[in-house]
Design a protein around this motif. Structure first.
Motif, PDB file in Angstrom:
ATOM      1  N   GLU A 233       3.015   2.864  -2.021  1.00 19.31           N
ATOM      2  CA  GLU A 233       2.982   3.790  -3.165  1.00 19.31           C
ATOM      3  C   GLU A 233       1.637   4.495  -3.277  1.00 19.31           C
ATOM      4  O   GLU A 233       1.575   5.685  -3.588  1.00 19.31           O
ATOM      5  CB  GLU A 233       3.339   3.072  -4.465  1.00 19.31           C
ATOM      6  CG  GLU A 233       4.806   2.669  -4.546  1.00 19.31           C
ATOM      7  CD  GLU A 233       5.772   3.824  -4.310  1.00 19.31           C
ATOM      8  OE1 GLU A 233       5.584   4.921  -4.879  1.00 19.31           O
ATOM      9  OE2 GLU A 233       6.727   3.632  -3.537  1.00 19.31           O
ATOM     10  N   ALA A 234       0.557   3.770  -3.016  1.00 15.30           N
ATOM     11  CA  ALA A 234      -0.776   4.386  -3.060  1.00 15.30           C
ATOM     12  C   ALA A 234      -0.912   5.447  -1.966  1.00 15.30           C
ATOM     13  O   ALA A 234      -1.495   6.519  -2.199  1.00 15.30           O
ATOM     14  CB  ALA A 234      -1.862   3.324  -2.920  1.00 15.30           C
ATOM     15  N   LEU A 235      -0.373   5.165  -0.794  1.00 15.58           N
ATOM     16  CA  LEU A 235      -0.422   6.153   0.286  1.00 15.58           C
ATOM     17  C   LEU A 235       0.347   7.407  -0.107  1.00 15.58           C
ATOM     18  O   LEU A 235      -0.140   8.530   0.063  1.00 15.58           O
ATOM     19  CB  LEU A 235       0.146   5.568   1.578  1.00 15.58           C
ATOM     20  CG  LEU A 235      -0.675   4.478   2.255  1.00 15.58           C
ATOM     21  CD1 LEU A 235       0.126   3.861   3.409  1.00 15.58           C
ATOM     22  CD2 LEU A 235      -2.003   5.021   2.754  1.00 15.58           C
TER      23      LEU A 235
ATOM     24  N   ALA B  34       0.941   8.517  -2.994  1.00 16.80           N
ATOM     25  CA  ALA B  34       0.274   9.220  -4.098  1.00 16.80           C
ATOM     26  C   ALA B  34      -0.854  10.111  -3.580  1.00 16.80           C
ATOM     27  O   ALA B  34      -1.274  11.045  -4.266  1.00 16.80           O
ATOM     28  CB  ALA B  34      -0.259   8.216  -5.115  1.00 16.80           C
ATOM     29  N   ASP B  35      -1.345   9.823  -2.393  1.00 17.52           N
ATOM     30  CA  ASP B  35      -2.392  10.620  -1.747  1.00 17.52           C
ATOM     31  C   ASP B  35      -1.711  11.855  -1.139  1.00 17.52           C
ATOM     32  O   ASP B  35      -0.760  11.731  -0.352  1.00 17.52           O
ATOM     33  CB  ASP B  35      -3.056   9.767  -0.662  1.00 17.52           C
ATOM     34  CG  ASP B  35      -4.219  10.449   0.035  1.00 17.52           C
ATOM     35  OD1 ASP B  35      -4.206  11.688   0.196  1.00 17.52           O
ATOM     36  OD2 ASP B  35      -5.134   9.720   0.460  1.00 17.52           O
ATOM     37  N   THR B  36      -2.185  13.036  -1.465  1.00 16.43           N
ATOM     38  CA  THR B  36      -1.524  14.268  -1.038  1.00 16.43           C
ATOM     39  C   THR B  36      -1.563  14.489   0.475  1.00 16.43           C
ATOM     40  O   THR B  36      -0.835  15.348   0.975  1.00 16.43           O
ATOM     41  CB  THR B  36      -2.148  15.490  -1.737  1.00 16.43           C
ATOM     42  OG1 THR B  36      -3.544  15.534  -1.433  1.00 16.43           O
ATOM     43  CG2 THR B  36      -1.936  15.423  -3.240  1.00 16.43           C
ATOM     44  N   ARG B  37      -2.370  13.742   1.199  1.00 17.17           N
ATOM     45  CA  ARG B  37      -2.403  13.882   2.656  1.00 17.17           C
ATOM     46  C   ARG B  37      -1.149  13.302   3.307  1.00 17.17           C
ATOM     47  O   ARG B  37      -0.784  13.686   4.415  1.00 17.17           O
ATOM     48  CB  ARG B  37      -3.617  13.175   3.260  1.00 17.17           C
ATOM     49  CG  ARG B  37      -4.945  13.749   2.805  1.00 17.17           C
ATOM     50  CD  ARG B  37      -6.097  12.927   3.356  1.00 17.17           C
ATOM     51  NE  ARG B  37      -5.973  11.543   2.894  1.00 17.17           N
ATOM     52  CZ  ARG B  37      -6.309  10.484   3.624  1.00 17.17           C
ATOM     53  NH1 ARG B  37      -6.774  10.621   4.844  1.00 17.17           N
ATOM     54  NH2 ARG B  37      -6.181   9.268   3.135  1.00 17.17           N
ATOM     55  N   PHE B  38      -0.486  12.375   2.653  1.00 18.37           N
ATOM     56  CA  PHE B  38       0.656  11.667   3.224  1.00 18.37           C
ATOM     57  C   PHE B  38       1.967  12.289   2.761  1.00 18.37           C
ATOM     58  O   PHE B  38       2.004  12.957   1.731  1.00 18.37           O
ATOM     59  CB  PHE B  38       0.605  10.187   2.825  1.00 18.37           C
ATOM     60  CG  PHE B  38      -0.571   9.463   3.431  1.00 18.37           C
ATOM     61  CD1 PHE B  38      -0.458   8.802   4.645  1.00 18.37           C
ATOM     62  CD2 PHE B  38      -1.792   9.444   2.779  1.00 18.37           C
ATOM     63  CE1 PHE B  38      -1.536   8.139   5.202  1.00 18.37           C
ATOM     64  CE2 PHE B  38      -2.889   8.782   3.333  1.00 18.37           C
ATOM     65  CZ  PHE B  38      -2.759   8.136   4.543  1.00 18.37           C
TER      66      PHE B  38
ATOM     67  N   LEU C  14       1.614  11.018   8.160  1.00 16.57           N
ATOM     68  CA  LEU C  14       0.284  11.594   7.960  1.00 16.57           C
ATOM     69  C   LEU C  14       0.072  12.705   8.980  1.00 16.57           C
ATOM     70  O   LEU C  14       0.052  12.432  10.191  1.00 16.57           O
ATOM     71  CB  LEU C  14      -0.801  10.520   8.134  1.00 16.57           C
ATOM     72  CG  LEU C  14      -2.255  10.995   8.094  1.00 16.57           C
ATOM     73  CD1 LEU C  14      -2.609  11.560   6.714  1.00 16.57           C
ATOM     74  CD2 LEU C  14      -3.189   9.861   8.481  1.00 16.57           C
TER      75      LEU C  14
ATOM     76  N   GLU D 230      -8.993   5.623  10.369  1.00 17.96           N
ATOM     77  CA  GLU D 230      -7.888   5.385   9.444  1.00 17.96           C
ATOM     78  C   GLU D 230      -6.558   5.375  10.189  1.00 17.96           C
ATOM     79  O   GLU D 230      -5.699   4.521   9.937  1.00 17.96           O
ATOM     80  CB  GLU D 230      -7.869   6.452   8.351  1.00 17.96           C
ATOM     81  CG  GLU D 230      -6.729   6.294   7.364  1.00 17.96           C
ATOM     82  CD  GLU D 230      -6.683   7.388   6.311  1.00 17.96           C
ATOM     83  OE1 GLU D 230      -6.402   7.052   5.150  1.00 17.96           O
ATOM     84  OE2 GLU D 230      -6.930   8.569   6.646  1.00 17.96           O
TER      85      GLU D 230
ATOM     86  N   GLU E  48       0.802  -1.229   0.000  1.00 17.53           N
ATOM     87  CA  GLU E  48       0.000   0.000   0.000  1.00 17.53           C
ATOM     88  C   GLU E  48       0.834   1.279   0.000  1.00 17.53           C
ATOM     89  O   GLU E  48       0.296   2.370  -0.155  1.00 17.53           O
ATOM     90  CB  GLU E  48      -0.918   0.003   1.222  1.00 17.53           C
ATOM     91  CG  GLU E  48      -1.913  -1.135   1.221  1.00 17.53           C
ATOM     92  CD  GLU E  48      -2.791  -1.138   2.459  1.00 17.53           C
ATOM     93  OE1 GLU E  48      -2.736  -0.157   3.238  1.00 17.53           O
ATOM     94  OE2 GLU E  48      -3.527  -2.108   2.640  1.00 17.53           O
TER      95      GLU E  48
END
Length: 135
Positions: A77-79, A81-85, A99, A111, A75
């Motif tokens: 790379e997906a995290l 890619a999320d601008t929150r991380f 985060l 979460e 997970e």
């Protein structure tokens, strides 16, 4: 020379993180590098940190109210890619992700609990994970 303390014990966001992290079996808290860390006995969470420096002209940002955790490799790379991380300085190269947190409603505390649980499972001994699953 020890690191300066970079948190306040009465921080309500830290209190919420402590409640989640210390509910995991065998979890303890210790201050390292001036910040609270959560261990089982290996470290699975840190409170506060900084973003990795982007380049020589772009400094990283500091997040005093953030959780740093060991991301599930599937997970990560997906995290990111999320601008929150964010990719934390120093530990980002070892699979950690950050985060930023807040009590104003922007933080999904379910979460946060899931991320800390997943991080715990990355480093905890098998018998401790079995204890968690038996709850």
């Amino acid at each position: 020379m020890p690191h300066p303390i970079m948190f306040s014990d009465d921080d309500p966001v830290l209190a919420r993180v402590r409640e989640i992290a210390l509910a995991l079996p065998t979890a303890t808290e210790a201050v390292a590098h001036g910040r609270p860390t959560f261990r089982c006995p290996k470290m699975f969470g840190m409170y506060g940190g900084g973003e990795k420096k982007i380049d020589k002209d772009t400094p990283g940002r500091r997040f005093d109210q953030a959780i740093l955790f060991v991301a599930d490799p599937a997970e990560r790379e997906a995290l990111l890619a999320d601008t929150r991380f964010f990719l934390p300085a120093y530990v980002g190269a070892y699979g950690w992700v950050g985060l930023p947190l807040a009590l104003d409603g922007d933080t999904d505390w379910d979460e946060v609990a899931e991320l800390l649980d997943a991080s715990f499972r990355q480093v905890a001994p098998k018998r401790t994970i079995a204890e968690l699953d038996a709850r």
